[in-house]
Enzyme design. Structure first.
Site: not given
Ligand code: 13P
Length: 262
Positions: A25, A27, A109, A111, A179, A185, A225
Site C-alpha cells: 500500500n 498510500k 483502510h 486511514e 491491521e 507506521g 510495520s
Molecule cells: P506500515 O507498513 O507503514 O506500518 O503500514 C501498514 C499499512 O497501513 C498498510 O496498509
C-alpha cells in the site's frame, strides 16, 4: 518438535489452498521517478510465483503503473466510491478502474476510517458495490491502541467484519487485511503471537457467523510495520495468509517480504 509442528501447519494451509498474498500500500507516496524505481525492483525480483503480489497505487498513477508493471504484479486502487458515475467530486468508480484494467481495490483502510471519517456502514456498501462490479477487494479492519488496551480487539474486528457480512454474500473475491492501528507506521509490529491470536479468532468467528467454507478459504493478511526482518516469522503463523505493507513496500525489501514463505 517445533519445526514438525510448523511443517504440519504449512501442510494444513496448503490443503486449504490459500495462496499467500502480499499487497504493497503506497498510500500518498511516490512521484514518477520514485515509481520507476519501485517498478525496477519489482521487475528484478525475483518474486515467488506462489505468492500473489498487488500494489496499491495513488489514483493519478494507476494507469501508468498498470501499463508499466510486470505481469506478475497486480494493481489496486486505494479507494473507490459506491456509484457508477455522477456528481461525486473527487471520487473514482469501480467502472473507471475496470476500464483501465485495474482489478483490485483496497477499502476500509484505517486511514480512511479515521482521517476521512468512513463508517463501517459506508465501507461495507463500498465493498459490496466494488464486488458487484467485478473488482477484487482488500477489506481492512483493525483496532486502535485504546480499543486494544480496553480489551476490545475482538469486539472491534468482529463488528467491522459483521458490517461487511451484512452486505456481502460471496466472499470469494475478498481478502481481509487485519491491521492493528497502533502498529501502522509506528515500527511497533504486533508479535507473531498477537497477530496469530486475532487471525485465528477472526477465522473462527467467520466459521460461526458466515460459513465454514468461507472461514477455510478466505485469506487474512496482517498489516502494520511489516519489514524484511519480521516477515518470515509472521508469515509462518497458521492463520496469516499474507501481508499488507505500507512503508516497506516503497523499498527493495518489499521483494524479501513477497518471498517470506520461500
Ligand atoms: P506500515 O507498513 O507503514 O506500518 O503500514 C501498514 C499499512 O497501513 C498498510 O496498509
Amino acid at each position: 518438535m517445533e519445526s514438525s509442528k510448523s511443517l504440519n501447519e504449512c501442510k494444513c494451509r496448503l490443503a486449504m489452498g490459500r495462496k499467500f498474498v502480499v499487497g504493497g500500500n503506497w498510500k500518498m507516496n511516490g512521484t514518477k521517478q520514485q515509481i520507476n524505481e519501485i517498478l525496477s525492483f519489482l521487475k528484478a525480483g525475483p518474486l515467488n510465483p506462489d505468492t500473489e503480489v498487488i500494489v496499491g497505487v495513488p489514483a493519478v498513477y494507476l494507469d501508468y503503473v498498470k501499463t508499466n508493471s510486470p505481469a506478475n504484479v497486480e494493481v489496486a486502487a486505494q479507494n473507490c466510491y459506491k456509484a457508477d458515475k455522477g456528481a461525486f467530486t473527487g471520487e473514482l468508480s469501480p467502472i473507471m478502474l475496470k476500464d483501465i484494467g485495474v482489478n483490485w481495490v483496497i477499502l476500509g483502510h484505517s486511514e480512511r476510517r479515521q482521517i476521512f471519517g468512513e463508517s463501517d456502514e459506508l465501507i461495507a456498501e463500498k465493498v459490496a458495490f466494488a464486488l458487484s462490479n467485478g473488482l477484487k477487494v482488500i477489506a481492512c479492519i483493525g483496532e486502535t491502541l485504546q480499543e486494544r488496551e480496553a480489551g476490545k480487539t475482538e469486539e472491534v474486528v468482529f463488528r467491522q467484519t459483521q458490517a461487511i457480512a451484512n452486505k456481502v454474500k460471496d466472499w470469494s473475491n475478498v481478502v481481509i487485511a487485519y491491521e492493528p492501528v497502533w502498529a501502522i507506521g509506528t515500527g511497533k509490529t504486533a508479535t507473531p503471537q498477537q497477530a496469530q491470536e486475532v487471525h485465528k479468532a477472526l477465522r473462527e468467528w467467520i466459521g460461526k457467523n458466515i460459513s465454514q467454507d468461507v472461514a477455510n478459504s478466505i485469506r487474512i493478511q496482517y498489516g502494520g510495520s511489516v519489514t524484511g526482518t519480521n516477515c518470515k516469522e509472521l508469515g509462518s503463523q497458521a492463520d496469516i495468509d499474507g501481508f499488507l505493507v505500507g512503508g516497506a513496500s516503497l523499498k527493495p525489501e518489499f521483494v524479501t517480504i513477497v518471498n517470506a514463505r520461500q
